[in-house]
Design a protein around this motif. Structure first.
Motif, PDB file in Angstrom:
ATOM      1  N   ALA A  48       0.840  -1.208   0.000  1.00 19.90           N
ATOM      2  CA  ALA A  48       0.000   0.000   0.000  1.00 19.90           C
ATOM      3  C   ALA A  48       0.874   1.258   0.000  1.00 19.90           C
ATOM      4  CB  ALA A  48      -0.911   0.007   1.221  1.00 19.90           C
ATOM      5  N   PRO A  49       0.418   2.315  -0.673  1.00 17.95           N
ATOM      6  CA  PRO A  49       1.157   3.576  -0.638  1.00 17.95           C
ATOM      7  C   PRO A  49       1.273   4.075   0.801  1.00 17.95           C
ATOM      8  CG  PRO A  49      -0.587   3.654  -2.282  1.00 17.95           C
ATOM      9  CD  PRO A  49      -0.775   2.391  -1.503  1.00 17.95           C
ATOM     10  N   SER A  50       2.357   4.768   1.105  1.00 23.03           N
ATOM     11  CA  SER A  50       2.596   5.229   2.477  1.00 23.03           C
ATOM     12  C   SER A  50       1.481   6.141   2.992  1.00 23.03           C
ATOM     13  CB  SER A  50       3.946   5.932   2.567  1.00 23.03           C
ATOM     14  OG  SER A  50       3.984   7.041   1.687  1.00 23.03           O
ATOM     15  N   GLU A  51       0.833   6.894   2.110  1.00 20.31           N
ATOM     16  CA  GLU A  51      -0.258   7.787   2.548  1.00 20.31           C
ATOM     17  C   GLU A  51      -1.425   7.015   3.144  1.00 20.31           C
ATOM     18  OE1 GLU A  51       0.052   7.845  -1.437  1.00 20.31           O
ATOM     19  OE2 GLU A  51       1.911   8.474  -0.549  1.00 20.31           O
ATOM     20  N   LEU A  52      -1.580   5.761   2.762  1.00 25.57           N
ATOM     21  CA  LEU A  52      -2.725   4.972   3.218  1.00 25.57           C
ATOM     22  C   LEU A  52      -2.454   4.197   4.504  1.00 25.57           C
ATOM     23  CD1 LEU A  52      -3.990   3.516  -0.179  1.00 25.57           C
ATOM     24  CD2 LEU A  52      -4.755   5.564   1.023  1.00 25.57           C
ATOM     25  N   ARG A  53      -1.233   4.203   4.967  1.00 24.31           N
ATOM     26  CA  ARG A  53      -0.895   3.379   6.130  1.00 24.31           C
ATOM     27  C   ARG A  53      -1.444   3.931   7.443  1.00 24.31           C
ATOM     28  NH1 ARG A  53       4.598   2.222   3.477  1.00 24.31           N
ATOM     29  NH2 ARG A  53       4.013   0.392   2.275  1.00 24.31           N
ATOM     30  N   ASP A  54      -1.683   5.219   7.523  1.00 24.46           N
ATOM     31  CA  ASP A  54      -2.113   5.815   8.791  1.00 24.46           C
ATOM     32  C   ASP A  54      -3.543   6.332   8.759  1.00 24.46           C
ATOM     33  OD1 ASP A  54       0.400   5.365  10.002  1.00 24.46           O
ATOM     34  OD2 ASP A  54       1.202   7.162   9.043  1.00 24.46           O
ATOM     35  N   ILE A  55      -4.374   5.811   7.862  1.00 26.97           N
ATOM     36  CA  ILE A  55      -5.761   6.283   7.838  1.00 26.97           C
ATOM     37  C   ILE A  55      -6.494   5.721   9.054  1.00 26.97           C
ATOM     38  CG2 ILE A  55      -5.864   6.626   5.351  1.00 26.97           C
ATOM     39  CD1 ILE A  55      -7.389   4.019   5.117  1.00 26.97           C
TER      40      ILE A  55
END
Length: 72
Positions: A13-20
């Motif tokens: 997964a793209p890094s932007e999606l890891r902390d949603i």
């Protein structure tokens, strides 16, 4: 058919999606695309300029605004 594991999804997964947040998708709804129809429509110049200034696919954004209006 190959099944993707949760671990593989997390790893790729793209890094932007890891902390949603966990509840990110709670209000989501599935939207099935509908066929589009090409028409000619006259809009005020400032309205067109506003949407064009936001970049490519401005006609899709105009459609989204109109759809929101119809659904309300």
């Amino acid at each position: 058919m190959r099944r993707t594991t949760e671990a593989e999804i997390a790893r790729t997964a793209p890094s932007e999606l890891r902390d949603i947040p966990e509840d990110f998708w709670h209000g989501a709804r599935v939207v099935t695309p509908v066929a589009k129809e090409a028409i000619s429509i006259r809009l005020d110049q400032d309205v067109i300029a506003f949407f064009r200034a936001s970049g490519p696919r401005y006609q899709s954004r105009i459609n989204a605004v109109l759809r929101s209006y119809v659904e309300q």
